[in-house]
Design an enzyme around this catalytic site. Structure first.
Site, short mmCIF file in Angstrom:
data_model
loop_
_atom_site.label_atom_id
_atom_site.label_comp_id
_atom_site.label_asym_id
_atom_site.label_seq_id
_atom_site.Cartn_x
_atom_site.Cartn_y
_atom_site.Cartn_z
N ASP A 173 0.85 13.62 0.69
CA ASP A 173 0.31 14.94 1.00
C ASP A 173 -0.96 14.85 1.83
O ASP A 173 -1.31 15.78 2.56
CB ASP A 173 0.03 15.70 -0.30
CG ASP A 173 -0.67 17.02 -0.07
OD1 ASP A 173 -0.06 17.91 0.55
OD2 ASP A 173 -1.84 17.16 -0.49
N VAL A 254 -3.67 24.15 -0.54
CA VAL A 254 -3.67 24.82 0.76
C VAL A 254 -3.83 23.82 1.91
O VAL A 254 -4.03 24.24 3.05
CB VAL A 254 -4.79 25.88 0.84
CG1 VAL A 254 -4.56 26.97 -0.18
CG2 VAL A 254 -6.17 25.25 0.66
N ARG A 255 -3.74 22.51 1.61
CA ARG A 255 -3.89 21.55 2.69
C ARG A 255 -2.81 21.75 3.75
O ARG A 255 -3.07 21.65 4.95
CB ARG A 255 -3.86 20.12 2.15
CG ARG A 255 -4.08 19.06 3.24
CD ARG A 255 -4.10 17.65 2.69
NE ARG A 255 -5.32 17.41 1.93
CZ ARG A 255 -5.36 17.12 0.64
NH1 ARG A 255 -4.23 17.05 -0.05
NH2 ARG A 255 -6.50 16.90 0.03
N GLY A 256 -1.59 22.03 3.32
CA GLY A 256 -0.51 22.24 4.29
C GLY A 256 -0.78 23.43 5.18
O GLY A 256 -0.50 23.39 6.39
N VAL A 259 -3.48 22.37 7.76
CA VAL A 259 -2.95 21.44 8.76
C VAL A 259 -2.05 22.18 9.74
O VAL A 259 -2.12 21.95 10.96
CB VAL A 259 -2.18 20.29 8.08
CG1 VAL A 259 -1.42 19.48 9.12
CG2 VAL A 259 -3.14 19.38 7.33
#
Length: 355
Positions: A173, A254-256, A259
């Site tokens: 991830d 919320v990293r996705g 990105v």
């Protein structure tokens, strides 16, 4: 009396020619992902998964050649944490009252490319330190309660062969974009790749000359995009679309989302635009969210476009198509991932490998 001079001639080292990025054939998604990461290294880099002999390392080295004066640093599997992050020489305090930093590989890679082959076999402590620095752009070195920081802004490229072991979901991830390569199945494409590689091995300079014009254009495009990146923005509609896709993919945290938006911004600025469109988001959703998608995520249609999408307006510009046919537009139901990637059934859930 004659004596034979046994003095050995001085050895000279020469830098080997690097295969030009402009001459890479096939793997359009990989080329696009690498260019996006070069424009915005803060995305967290690119993870390239695929079988042996699919030009993973060749593409990584080719990218470094696009960045003027950029170093290309490889992280060996046997490296220690100190070799990666550096160390502090506290003994100097007793002599002259100063703490000196002995820089590691992260410092050497600043402004360039840090390449990690077989990242799935790297010890977790090294991967954690590596990804922390890649995401923040800063490396912190600590020893006995004393800490020092230095900039560490680099393009992180990790490669792996799933047959040799998987990457833990928590670390998977952390990579910004993920590309899954397959062996070229088209006979004509395979011939072109082999012929180009044989030409390069026979006469590297000849291939470099043939690709020089396109290579120079790519260098200028990346440099200009980096400079213009802070001026590019996205609308509320684009942000809502990106977060809706991330929700539908069932990603943790919320990293996705972040990105995906950063990648869409880089795509827009590479195309010479100052506004991100819904089409930018759709084109990159699989690269940013595919390796984060939960196996239990509902398969629903993509949220409908809104009138606020500049890409749908008459005469609106769009980014050049660096992705394979069908990558743009409706992201649809997110096709199943190729064999070998790991899935997570929610936070802390068990890992399921696709058969």
């Amino acid at each position: 009396m004659n004596t034979t001079d046994t003095t050995l001639p001085e050895l000279q080292t020469a830098s080997p020619a690097v295969y030009p990025f402009a001459a890479l054939i096939g793997h359009a998604e990989l080329r696009q992902a690498l260019l996006l990461a070069a424009v915005d290294p803060g995305m967290g880099g690119v993870l390239i998964s695929g079988p042996r002999g699919t030009a993973k390392s060749t593409a990584a080295r080719a990218l470094a050649a696009l960045l003027p004066g950029a170093p290309f640093v490889s992280l060996p599997l046997a490296a220690s944490v100190e070799q990666l992050v550096g160390t502090l020489n506290l003994e100097d305090v007793l002599r002259d009252g100063r703490v000196r930093l002995a820089p590691g590989l992260l410092a050497r890679a600043h402004g360039g490319v840090l390449y990690v082959d077989e990242v799935n076999l790297l010890p977790d402590a090294l991967v954690d330190a590596l990804l922390d620095a890649a995401a923040s752009g800063v490396n912190t070195v600590e020893r006995d309660g004393v800490s020092r920081q230095h900039p560490a802004r680099f393009v992180l490229i990790g490669t792996m062969n799933p047959e040799e072991g998987e990457l833990r979901p928590q670390l998977l991830d952390r990579f910004g974009l993920s590309v899954v390569l397959e062996n070229p199945a088209d006979h004509g494409l395979r011939q072109s790749i082999v012929r180009a590689r044989l030409d390069f091995d026979l006469d590297p300079q000849a291939l470099l000359r043939r690709a020089a014009t396109e290579q120079a254009a790519l260098v200028a495009q990346v440099v200009a995009a980096r400079e213009a990146l802070p001026a590019v923005d996205w609308s509320d509609a684009v942000l809502a679309h990106a977060t809706a896709l991330a929700l539908r993919a069932g990603v943790d945290g919320v990293r996705g989302d972040l990105v995906l938006l950063k990648a869409a911004r880089a795509r827009a600025v590479l195309a010479g635009r100052r506004q991100v469109t819904l089409a930018d988001v759709d084109a990159l959703a699989e690269l940013a969210l595919g390796h984060r998608r939960s196996a239990s995520a509902p398969q629903r249609p993509t949220p409908p476009r809104t009138a606020a999408d500049p890409a749908s307006a008459p005469g609106a510009g769009s980014a050049p198509d660096h992705s394979p046919s069908g990558a743009e537009g409706d992201w649809g139901a997110l096709p199943p991932q190729p064999e070998g990637l790991e899935r997570v059934r929610g936070t802390g859930g068990p890992v399921e490998k696709k058969a």
